[in-house]
Design a protein around this motif. Structure first.
Motif: not given
Length: 111
Positions: A30-32, A98-100, A102-103
């Protein structure tokens, strides 16, 4: 343990080691990054423990039921162990973009 993560991801699993690694890697990629990944093994008879051990990441927490308690109890075990402000659930046969996180965290923090 180290600092408290913002998000605790709980993955219940039982005898699906062939699917589990893909799900776990989608969490770790994940980006987060401020997460912990809690894998709750519901008394698997396959190589689940070895699959989890093969993933070298300090954010992984592996818990195991000695006898099967089924998915709901596995989720509850994960919740009890969670340290994050937020809890996210992922099934062992699923994966995230990948951005789940973070969003989702941005939306939750803004509300």
């Amino acid at each position: 343990m180290g600092s408290v993560p913002s998000v605790s991801v709980v993955i219940p699993t039982a005898n699906r080691s062939s699917l589990l690694k893909r799900a776990v890697l989608s969490v770790l990629q994940q980006s987060y990054r401020d997460i912990e990944c809690i894998i709750v093994d519901d008394a698997s008879a396959d190589d689940t423990r070895e699959v989890v051990a093969s993933i070298d990441d300090p954010r992984i927490i592996y818990l195991r039921h000695d006898v099967s308690k089924h998915a709901s109890a596995s989720r509850n075990t994960g919740i009890k162990a969670a340290r994050g402000e937020y809890i996210a659930f992922l099934d062992d046969d699923d994966e995230w973009l990948e951005t789940k996180l973070a969003k989702q965290v941005a939306l939750l923090d803004a509300s």
